[in-house]
Design a protein around this motif. Structure first.
Motif, PDB file in Angstrom:
ATOM      1  N   UNK A  87      -2.407  13.051  -2.499  1.00  0.00           N
ATOM      2  CA  UNK A  87      -3.192  12.490  -3.608  1.00  0.00           C
ATOM      3  C   UNK A  87      -2.705  11.058  -3.838  1.00  0.00           C
ATOM      4  N   UNK A  88      -3.359  10.155  -3.165  1.00  0.00           N
ATOM      5  CA  UNK A  88      -2.904   8.767  -3.156  1.00  0.00           C
ATOM      6  C   UNK A  88      -3.594   7.980  -4.268  1.00  0.00           C
ATOM      7  N   UNK A  89      -2.828   7.120  -4.914  1.00  0.00           N
ATOM      8  CA  UNK A  89      -3.362   6.232  -5.953  1.00  0.00           C
ATOM      9  C   UNK A  89      -2.885   4.815  -5.682  1.00  0.00           C
ATOM     10  N   UNK A  90      -3.457   3.887  -6.422  1.00  0.00           N
ATOM     11  CA  UNK A  90      -3.048   2.484  -6.264  1.00  0.00           C
ATOM     12  C   UNK A  90      -3.794   1.756  -5.158  1.00  0.00           C
ATOM     13  N   UNK A 136       0.846  -1.193   0.000  1.00  0.00           N
ATOM     14  CA  UNK A 136       0.000   0.000   0.000  1.00  0.00           C
ATOM     15  C   UNK A 136       0.882   1.244   0.000  1.00  0.00           C
ATOM     16  N   UNK A 137       0.348   2.357  -0.505  1.00  0.00           N
ATOM     17  CA  UNK A 137       1.174   3.559  -0.645  1.00  0.00           C
ATOM     18  C   UNK A 137       1.594   4.152   0.707  1.00  0.00           C
ATOM     19  N   UNK A 193       1.117   6.952   5.938  1.00  0.00           N
ATOM     20  CA  UNK A 193       1.070   5.644   5.261  1.00  0.00           C
ATOM     21  C   UNK A 193      -0.247   4.949   5.585  1.00  0.00           C
ATOM     22  N   UNK A 194      -0.529   3.936   4.823  1.00  0.00           N
ATOM     23  CA  UNK A 194      -1.800   3.193   4.923  1.00  0.00           C
ATOM     24  C   UNK A 194      -1.554   1.719   5.264  1.00  0.00           C
ATOM     25  N   UNK A 195      -2.514   1.177   5.992  1.00  0.00           N
ATOM     26  CA  UNK A 195      -2.532  -0.244   6.310  1.00  0.00           C
ATOM     27  C   UNK A 195      -3.924  -0.773   5.985  1.00  0.00           C
ATOM     28  N   UNK A 196      -3.988  -1.968   5.426  1.00  0.00           N
ATOM     29  CA  UNK A 196      -5.278  -2.549   5.066  1.00  0.00           C
ATOM     30  C   UNK A 196      -6.081  -2.890   6.310  1.00  0.00           C
ATOM     31  N   UNK A 197      -7.375  -2.555   6.271  1.00  0.00           N
ATOM     32  CA  UNK A 197      -8.262  -2.868   7.370  1.00  0.00           C
ATOM     33  C   UNK A 197      -8.161  -1.838   8.483  1.00  0.00           C
ATOM     34  N   UNK A 198      -8.992  -2.016   9.507  1.00  0.00           N
ATOM     35  CA  UNK A 198      -8.964  -1.147  10.667  1.00  0.00           C
ATOM     36  C   UNK A 198      -8.210  -1.860  11.769  1.00  0.00           C
ATOM     37  N   UNK A 199      -7.000  -1.407  12.005  1.00  0.00           N
ATOM     38  CA  UNK A 199      -6.098  -2.049  12.977  1.00  0.00           C
ATOM     39  C   UNK A 199      -5.623  -1.025  13.990  1.00  0.00           C
ATOM     40  N   UNK A 200      -5.005  -1.536  15.026  1.00  0.00           N
ATOM     41  CA  UNK A 200      -4.434  -0.659  16.034  1.00  0.00           C
ATOM     42  C   UNK A 200      -2.917  -0.658  15.910  1.00  0.00           C
ATOM     43  N   UNK A 201      -2.301   0.364  16.474  1.00  0.00           N
ATOM     44  CA  UNK A 201      -0.857   0.493  16.371  1.00  0.00           C
ATOM     45  C   UNK A 201      -0.176  -0.637  17.136  1.00  0.00           C
TER      46      UNK A 201
END
Length: 319
Positions: free
Chosen positions: A222-225, A178-179, A311-319
């Motif tokens: 402006x995030x893509x992908x 992920x970007x 940055x991005x992480x897939x799903x809703x997660x915690x640190x």
């Protein structure tokens, strides 16, 4: 006129040919013709009943005149002992019986009725077609794991962890591919600059955004992908000088009601930016493909903070 013969010189046509059948004819010496019925020497010489023999069977014995011959055949058999079926004669009809073909071209003997094997094969083919159709429908039903459909929520959800890690981490480049972005690649509003004076920034080259503590200041990504529409966790790296800060998060033009909470999780002393580097996160809904993410300082926010990474992480997660 009496039955019998008219004498030796009487022409044959004056004789009664059946005189031997009467008593007075027999008394006059009438005899049955030697060549069968009719005149002696006639062309059509028909033998008396019982005189014709077939094969090697003995001649039939005739009963005296006026008596009925004894019945020799048993019940259900011909009375004539010399009777023989035509197929027993030389050159007679063949005795071989051809078996009757069964229904549908089967073997010999009686008809077998409908060909149930063909019906069974047809039924199996229908069941197989139904099973294949169900399997195709089930395989085609797979979709995104987002129950909300392919459209992102118009109001992005945002939430901060109560206790993020004390030290900011670098943007994970291999997190599901992920970007991620550093401060120097962000789109900055007028008045914002990048700097490297404060140590501890995790972005490439230690670069961070300076001057964010002004109403109207903003950074835009402006995030893509994005691989598919759904839930993602947005991380923001920052530093605060020993006190908490807040900012406004906007996704695709819609502002979230939950702020970007930039608390002093690092427990830095007041005014010590170098010790205040940490990270926070927000839950967001993104569309497949391209999206616009903005963090801004709006009225009511406390924006005294330095920003270095997103940055991005897939799903809703915690640190």
């Amino acid at each position: 006129m009496t039955s019998g013969t008219n004498g030796a010189n009487t022409p044959p046509e004056d004789d009664d040919p059946f005189g031997y059948l009467y008593a007075d004819g027999q008394a006059n010496g009438a005899q049955p013709p030697s060549g069968g019925y009719g005149y002696p020497g006639s062309v059509n010489r028909v033998r008396a009943v019982g005189q014709r023999q077939y094969g090697q069977q003995p001649p039939q014995q005739t009963a005296p005149y006026g008596q009925v011959p004894q019945q020799q055949g048993a019940y259900g058999q011909p009375n004539n002992a010399h009777y023989a079926a035509p197929e027993t004669f030389p050159g007679g009809a063949p005795t071989t019986q051809h078996p009757q073909q069964g229904y549908g071209g089967g073997g010999g003997g009686r008809g077998r009725g409908p060909n149930t094997k063909g019906l069974l094969i047809g039924a199996i083919a229908v069941v197989a077609a139904v099973v294949i159709g169900i399997g195709v429908a089930m395989l085609g039903g797979d979709g995104d794991d987002d129950a909300s459909g392919n459209q992102a929520s118009t109001t992005p959800s945002a939430q901060q962890s109560s206790e993020p890690s004390q030290a900011a981490s670098s943007a994970p480049a291999d997190e599901d591919d992920l970007p991620a972005i550093d401060a120097k690649a962000l789109a900055l509003s007028p008045g914002l600059t990048t700097a490297t004076d404060v140590q501890g920034a995790k972005a490439d080259g230690g670069v961070y955004v300076n001057g964010f503590n002004t109403v109207g200041a903003s950074i835009t990504w402006n995030v893509s992908g994005i691989p598919k529409t759904g839930k993602y966790t947005l991380y923001t790296g920052y530093s605060v000088p020993g006190k908490d800060a807040t900012a406004t998060l906007t996704i695709n033009g819609t502002a979230s009601t939950t702020p970007v909470g930039m608390d002093n999780y690092a427990k830095a002393a007041e005014g010590d930016y170098a010790k205040g580097w940490t990270q926070t996160y927000n839950y967001v809904q993104l569309n497949k493909g391209s999206n616009t993410i903005k963090v801004s300082c709006e009225q009511g926010n406390q924006c005294d903070a330095l920003l270095d990474q997103m940055w991005l992480v897939k799903g809703w997660v915690k640190s």
